[in-house]
Enzyme design. Structure first.
Site, PDB file in Angstrom:
ATOM      1  N   TRP A   1       0.906  -1.262  -0.035  1.00 36.10           N
ATOM      2  CA  TRP A   1       0.073  -0.127  -0.107  1.00 36.10           C
ATOM      3  C   TRP A   1       1.002   1.368   0.086  1.00 36.10           C
ATOM      4  O   TRP A   1       0.518   2.292  -0.483  1.00 36.10           O
ATOM      5  CB  TRP A   1      -0.888   0.006   1.260  1.00 36.10           C
ATOM      6  CG  TRP A   1      -1.864  -1.287   1.011  1.00 36.10           C
ATOM      7  CD1 TRP A   1      -1.980  -2.268   1.994  1.00 36.10           C
ATOM      8  CD2 TRP A   1      -3.011  -1.580   0.024  1.00 36.10           C
ATOM      9  NE1 TRP A   1      -3.004  -3.227   1.462  1.00 36.10           N
ATOM     10  CE2 TRP A   1      -3.467  -2.812   0.377  1.00 36.10           C
ATOM     11  CE3 TRP A   1      -3.299  -0.823  -1.180  1.00 36.10           C
ATOM     12  CZ2 TRP A   1      -4.613  -3.215  -0.337  1.00 36.10           C
ATOM     13  CZ3 TRP A   1      -4.375  -1.375  -1.982  1.00 36.10           C
ATOM     14  CH2 TRP A   1      -4.658  -2.578  -1.436  1.00 36.10           C
TER      15      TRP A   1
ATOM     16  N   ASP B   1      -0.275   7.150   6.550  1.00 36.36           N
ATOM     17  CA  ASP B   1      -1.507   6.093   6.383  1.00 36.36           C
ATOM     18  C   ASP B   1      -1.505   5.152   7.590  1.00 36.36           C
ATOM     19  O   ASP B   1      -0.571   4.219   7.973  1.00 36.36           O
ATOM     20  CB  ASP B   1      -1.186   5.234   4.993  1.00 36.36           C
ATOM     21  CG  ASP B   1      -2.483   4.360   4.832  1.00 36.36           C
ATOM     22  OD1 ASP B   1      -3.219   4.240   5.608  1.00 36.36           O
ATOM     23  OD2 ASP B   1      -2.323   3.776   3.999  1.00 36.36           O
TER      24      ASP B   1
ATOM     25  N   LYS C   1     -10.702  -1.536   9.320  1.00 37.95           N
ATOM     26  CA  LYS C   1      -9.730  -2.088  10.385  1.00 37.95           C
ATOM     27  C   LYS C   1     -10.258  -2.004  11.645  1.00 37.95           C
ATOM     28  O   LYS C   1     -10.674  -3.027  12.147  1.00 37.95           O
ATOM     29  CB  LYS C   1      -8.441  -1.995   9.944  1.00 37.95           C
ATOM     30  CG  LYS C   1      -8.179  -1.559   8.580  1.00 37.95           C
ATOM     31  CD  LYS C   1      -7.793  -2.898   7.749  1.00 37.95           C
ATOM     32  CE  LYS C   1      -6.998  -2.638   6.258  1.00 37.95           C
ATOM     33  NZ  LYS C   1      -7.122  -3.819   5.598  1.00 37.95           N
TER      34      LYS C   1
END
Length: 358
Positions: free
Chosen positions: A103, A171, A195
């Site tokens: 990511w 992030d 999450k």
């Protein structure tokens, strides 16, 4: 009747039972409105209350002040990969990215559409089985440095982030509110909710007001952080139910307490890594203990047949979500905040039983 399952999925992830029950009640009828949360007007007073309480809780849990704004945006993490360079990079500008996983690399690729990218560290050559060495010299001309604090696919996580001399963007999709953390070091934080923070379809953005003054590009309002702040995240029809579930999660986090959550997360990780390291069948993907994630624990078995047999045994015992990412295979056990220590112990007991019978 189906037996309740232990859900180790990486996302959408398991939610606490109390949050699920409150959400279910709200789907039938939200408070005394006589309508479902799914029908609640996004510009009505009830949703404004949800927005304001959630913003206040974010600031309280992060221990940040009024020099930050809190946004609830749609589009998930990839939208933030886009919005960040859209807002803060112009042609000829350069941003720094640390390439610590899938990511992080994708965020870097999105950034390259809008400006120059300088890779400040990468562990791609070893398939991200460790964290890159932290850059010793960060050029002052960088518009920002972007990091990914936890890497879900490979199972690495930063335990600390040094102070830097340029705006720091993070992030935190998979480890926000999982531990005590100095959020004031960051100029912008974003986290896709599915999450530790709720359900898919909404992303939390925490942005320092000073960063808003750095936006120089002419952008459509939907893609402009300053415009989103001005409209209190309701520039268009908001994801009302998604923000509400995130509010329920924030309440749950506050009630449990960050210190208790961190202690449980440390305990879960220690139990599972110990079982992996002592096993003759399973091998941890990340060998350096200092680089290991306490959110996503990745490991493999001695061969594919063993992996399939263990997954089958887990399914028979109502344990799901252990398959590794499609790009890596193996196993990935996501032990986010809502996963109980007892659930990890149950998994470890099954691992030991499997090894004994193999």
């Amino acid at each position: 009747m189906n037996q309740e399952k232990i859900n180790f999925n990486a996302g959408p992830a398991a939610l606490p039972a109390t949050v699920l029950q409150q959400a279910a009640n709200a789907v039938l009828k939200y408070k005394n409105t006589g309508i479902s949360i799914l029908e609640l007007p996004h510009r009505g007073p009830e949703f404004l209350e949800i927005i304001e309480e959630s913003k206040a809780l974010v600031k309280e849990l992060c221990e940040i002040g009024d020099d930050y704004d809190v946004l609830w945006l749609q589009g998930g993490g990839r939208m933030q990969f886009s919005m960040i360079p859209m807002n803060f990079l112009s042609t000829g500008d350069t941003a720094g990215y640390i390439d610590s996983g899938h990511w992080a690399a994708e965020a870097m690729e999105y950034g390259a559409y809008y400006g120059q990218i300088q890779v400040m560290g990468s562990s791609r050559a070893t398939h991200y089985n460790h964290l890159p060495e932290w850059p010793s010299d960060i050029p002052n001309h960088l518009k920002y440095l972007h990091i990914t604090t936890n890497n879900t696919i490979y199972g690495t996580q930063y335990s600390d982030i040094p102070k830097v001399n340029v705006p720091l963007i993070a992030d935190m999709s998979s480890d926000i509110f999982s531990r005590k953390w100095d959020y004031n070091r960051y100029d912008l934080i974003y986290a896709a909710a599915q999450k530790n923070l709720g359900t898919p379809g909404v992303a939390l953005v925490i942005v320092k007001k000073d960063m808003l003054s750095r936006i120089s590009n002419h952008l459509p309002p939907m893609l402009n952080y300053k415009a989103q702040v001005h409209e209190n995240s309701i520039l268009n029809t908001a994801n009302v139910s998604g923000v509400y579930i995130s509010l329920l999660m924030l309440r749950w986090i506050k009630e449990k307490g960050i210190a208790n959550i961190e202690a449980d997360n440390n305990n879960k990780a220690e139990i599972l890594y110990k079982a992996i390291d002592e096993s003759k069948l399973f091998t941890g993907y990340v060998q350096n203990p200092a680089h290991r994630s306490k959110m996503n624990i990745c490991f493999t078995a001695k061969d594919k047949e063993t992996e399939l047999a263990f997954l089958e045994l887990c399914a028979e015992n109502n344990i799901i979500g252990l398959q590794g990412h499609r790009s890596t295979g193996g196993f990935r056990v996501s032990i986010y905040n809502s996963i109980e220590v007892a659930s990890v112990r149950t998994l470890v007991e099954l691992m030991k039983k499997f090894e004994t019978n193999s």
